[in-house]
Design an enzyme around this catalytic site. Structure first.
Site, PDB file in Angstrom:
ATOM      1  N   CYS A 156       1.861 -12.228  10.108  1.00 39.32           N
ATOM      2  CA  CYS A 156       1.434 -13.283   9.087  1.00 39.32           C
ATOM      3  C   CYS A 156       2.631 -13.456   7.799  1.00 39.32           C
ATOM      4  CB  CYS A 156      -0.026 -12.632   8.251  1.00 39.32           C
ATOM      5  SG  CYS A 156      -0.493 -14.068   7.398  1.00 39.32           S
ATOM      6  N   TYR A 157       2.660 -12.910   6.665  1.00 36.42           N
ATOM      7  CA  TYR A 157       3.652 -13.084   5.769  1.00 36.42           C
ATOM      8  C   TYR A 157       4.958 -12.286   6.459  1.00 36.42           C
ATOM      9  CZ  TYR A 157       6.175 -12.576   1.595  1.00 36.42           C
ATOM     10  OH  TYR A 157       7.340 -12.709   0.314  1.00 36.42           O
ATOM     11  N   HIS A 195      -3.416 -12.135  12.766  1.00 36.59           N
ATOM     12  CA  HIS A 195      -3.522 -10.876  12.371  1.00 36.59           C
ATOM     13  C   HIS A 195      -4.095  -9.843  13.847  1.00 36.59           C
ATOM     14  CE1 HIS A 195      -2.784 -10.777   8.130  1.00 36.59           C
ATOM     15  NE2 HIS A 195      -3.226 -11.997   8.346  1.00 36.59           N
ATOM     16  N   GLU A 233      -4.115  -6.987  14.162  1.00 35.49           N
ATOM     17  CA  GLU A 233      -4.690  -5.687  13.772  1.00 35.49           C
ATOM     18  C   GLU A 233      -6.140  -5.669  13.454  1.00 35.49           C
ATOM     19  OE1 GLU A 233      -2.805  -7.680  12.014  1.00 35.49           O
ATOM     20  OE2 GLU A 233      -3.151  -7.552  10.026  1.00 35.49           O
ATOM     21  N   SER A 274     -16.023  21.631   0.296  1.00 36.28           N
ATOM     22  CA  SER A 274     -16.996  20.833  -0.209  1.00 36.28           C
ATOM     23  C   SER A 274     -18.331  20.873   0.958  1.00 36.28           C
ATOM     24  CB  SER A 274     -16.593  19.691  -0.685  1.00 36.28           C
ATOM     25  OG  SER A 274     -16.309  18.944   0.427  1.00 36.28           O
ATOM     26  N   ASP A 333     -13.333  16.120   5.333  1.00 37.21           N
ATOM     27  CA  ASP A 333     -11.780  16.537   5.326  1.00 37.21           C
ATOM     28  C   ASP A 333     -11.834  18.261   4.801  1.00 37.21           C
ATOM     29  OD1 ASP A 333     -11.554  13.907   5.293  1.00 37.21           O
ATOM     30  OD2 ASP A 333     -11.020  13.526   3.375  1.00 37.21           O
ATOM     31  N   SER A 334     -12.314  18.530   3.934  1.00 36.18           N
ATOM     32  CA  SER A 334     -12.438  20.196   3.685  1.00 36.18           C
ATOM     33  C   SER A 334     -12.898  21.080   4.774  1.00 36.18           C
ATOM     34  CB  SER A 334     -12.945  20.421   2.301  1.00 36.18           C
ATOM     35  OG  SER A 334     -14.586  20.387   2.583  1.00 36.18           O
TER      36      SER A 334
END
Ligand code: XMP
Length: 540
Positions: free
Chosen positions: A80-81, A185, A187, A239, A243-244
């Protein structure tokens, strides 16, 4: 390790581009377009991808890059750009398009281009136009377009390898220099065969072998952690979120009992959640670590009593977390490392694309480093996207229910109880939420059994909240004056915008009747239809 880099020109899909590259088993990092050429050379990437962006490349002050970028002999793909910029910098012409293209668009690609090998289905006499460059081998495929400007003249040495009814250069290549430009695009999923195109660029044009895999990531990360930590001590605020939890599992495998996880139960968790986390990481679990559960429920309820202003509630919950954690950390004494579950989007969203050390700011860990005695921060997940964190979690043997948990806010049910928080209200919202999740999961499982996929309405996040409203009802022969529970379900990609999910009415009715029958103190159930914006996903 072979690497492709994404140069970010401010496009909204920059992270998506990097994720797709990683799905090709090639490691990818995002950098600002301001990154100096020397630094790029030093990184020695196998390929460079330029993202889209909101500007017009011919305007003064628009983000740009020097010609050298295209002369290093490294394959470059402009999207694109990025495609327009490549043409502009190399001597082509970019102008405002006579027709703006937006949305799913039929694109005719030249199947002899390495980017489009095997893409699309044969199309002949397309719109009656015979394209000199690619009149044979022309295939048709659907792509996602979003542009005001277009490439009106290609740079010397380029040939058009795709077009649409309105856009003569939907893609161009200079195969000799391995330079490729795509106006649409690839993606996004709306570009039906976009992944094939990115795969072709990364694996065939750039020649990447594709060795980035989660099993090797886990292996390497364990080795790195061991090397770095030596016989030091590591502290982690667990938590119970994705992630943790993955971080805890990784550290457990790497350094076992040198790790202490402190899990604060602030009394604003979902039903049974504290016990579930303890079952995985506590004494009965499979990990040989020090697990400390702090049952701080009552402390929080006392602090929160009578407070109804949302920001104040958040603040109290955050500050109390630091107090509780600080007390526990003092008992443990000085540690060598404080581990944090920073992941790649946290790093990129800091705006510096992999260059800055960001500390997660939500309350689970926010501000902690100021209050804990430690020498260094340990962030082994900082290069991973969320879906990769999940894959790593499965590799590490975490149960699926933990790995695929929906997002849950740091302040927990505190932001799902409108007005002041009491133990009674927490219990109501926990029970209602549990029923709601059970029914939605059941309905989706039924759908899946029949169709083999998740139901199209399956939300990305769904929960019950407690409105602060009480109203009159009848139960049996008695009048009631009880709370209204709101159930919410949203479909979203990035949680920045969201739509209410169309959960089948029958499912909602079951949820309604079960909540009213099984949860004391509730006599009404609302379904929240609000999208974001204007609503937020949470209630406070
Ligand atoms: P909102 O309500 O802002 O939520 O539309 C967007 C997403 O962020 C989550 N959320 C939070 N997560 N700490 C967190 O860790 C918070 O304070 C917090 N507030 C909202 C929310 O669940 C949704 O996924």
């Amino acid at each position: 390790m072979e690497k492709v880099i994404v140069l970010d020109f401010g496009g909204q899909y920059n992270q998506l581009v990097a994720r797709r590259v990683r799905e090709c088993n090639v490691y990818c990092e995002i950098y600002s377009y301001r990154t100096p050429i020397e630094k790029i050379r030093e990184m020695d990437p196998k390929g460079i991808i330029l993202t889209g962006g909101p500007n017009s490349c011919y305007e003064e002050g628009a983000p740009t890059y020097s010609r050298e970028l295209f002369e290093m002999g490294i394959p470059v793909l402009g999207l694109c750009y990025g495609a327009q910029l490549m043409s502009h910098v190399l001597g082509g012409k970019v102008e405002k398009a006579p027709v703006r293209e937006y949305g799913k668009t039929e694109v005719f690609v030249d199947a002899t281009s390495p980017l489009f090998a095997g893409v699309g289905t044969p199309a002949e006499n397309v719109n009656g136009i015979v394209w000199e460059d690619h009149k044979t081998n022309t295939n048709s495929t659907i792509c996602w377009m979003s542009h005001f400007d277009y490439i009106s003249a290609m740079a010397p040495g380029f040939r058009s390898v795709a077009h649409t009814a309105d856009c003569p250069v939907a893609a161009a290549e200079c195969a000799e220099k391995k330079l490729y430009a795509i106006q649409f695009h690839p993606e996004v999923l709306h570009t039906v065969e976009g992944f094939k195109m990115l795969y072709a660029f990364v694996r065939n044009v750039c020649g990447c072998a594709g060795t980035w895999r989660m099993d090797s990531f886990v292996e390497n990360a364990i080795r790195d952690v061991r090397e770095k930590v030596g016989d030091g001590k590591v502290l982690l605020a667990l938590s119970g979120g994705v992630d943790s939890s993955v971080l805890a599992a990784l550290l457990a495998k790497a350094i076992g009992p040198q790790l202490t996880c402190v899990f604060v139960d602030h009394g604003l968790l979902r039903k049974n959640e504290g016990d579930e986390v303890e079952a995985v990481f506590g004494k009965e679990g499979n990990f040989d670590i020090n697990f400390v559960r702090v049952n701080a429920q009552q402390r929080y309820y006392v602090k929160l009593a009578g407070v109804s202003e949302p920001e104040r509630k958040r603040k109290i919950i955050g500050e109390e977390f630091i107090r509780v954690f600080e007390e526990e950390a003092k008992k443990i004494g000085t540690v060598d490392f404080l581990a944090q579950g920073t992941i790649y989007p946290d790093v990129v969203e800091s705006g510096l694309g992999g260059e800055s050390a960001v500390i997660k700011s939500h309350h689970n860990v926010g501000g902690l480093p100021d209050f804990v005695d430690f020498k260094e921060i340990l962030e082994p997940l900082r290069n991973l996207f969320k879906d990769e964190v999940r894959k790593a979690g499965l590799e590490l043997g975490l149960p699926e229910f933990l790995v695929y948990r929906q997002p849950f806010p740091g302040p927990g049910l505190g932001v799902r109880i409108v007005g002041d928080v009491t133990e009674e209200k927490v219990k109501i919202v926990q029970d209602a939420d549990y029923i709601y999740r059970e029914e939605v999961e059941r309905a989706n499982a039924d759908y899946k059994a029949e169709h083999g996929t998740d139901a199209p309405w399956m939300p990305n996040q769904y929960f019950a909240a407690l409105t602060n409203m009480r109203s009159v009802g009848v139960m049996g022969d008695e009048r009631t004056y009880d709370y209204a529970v709101a159930v919410r379900a949203v479909q979203t990609v990035d949680f920045m915008t969201a739509e209410a999910a169309e959960i089948p009415f029958a499912v909602l009715q079951t949820v309604m009747s079960r909540i009213i029958n099984e949860v004391r103190g509730v006599n009404r159930v609302f379904y929240d239809l609000t999208s974001k914006p204007p609503g937020t996903i949470e209630f406070e």
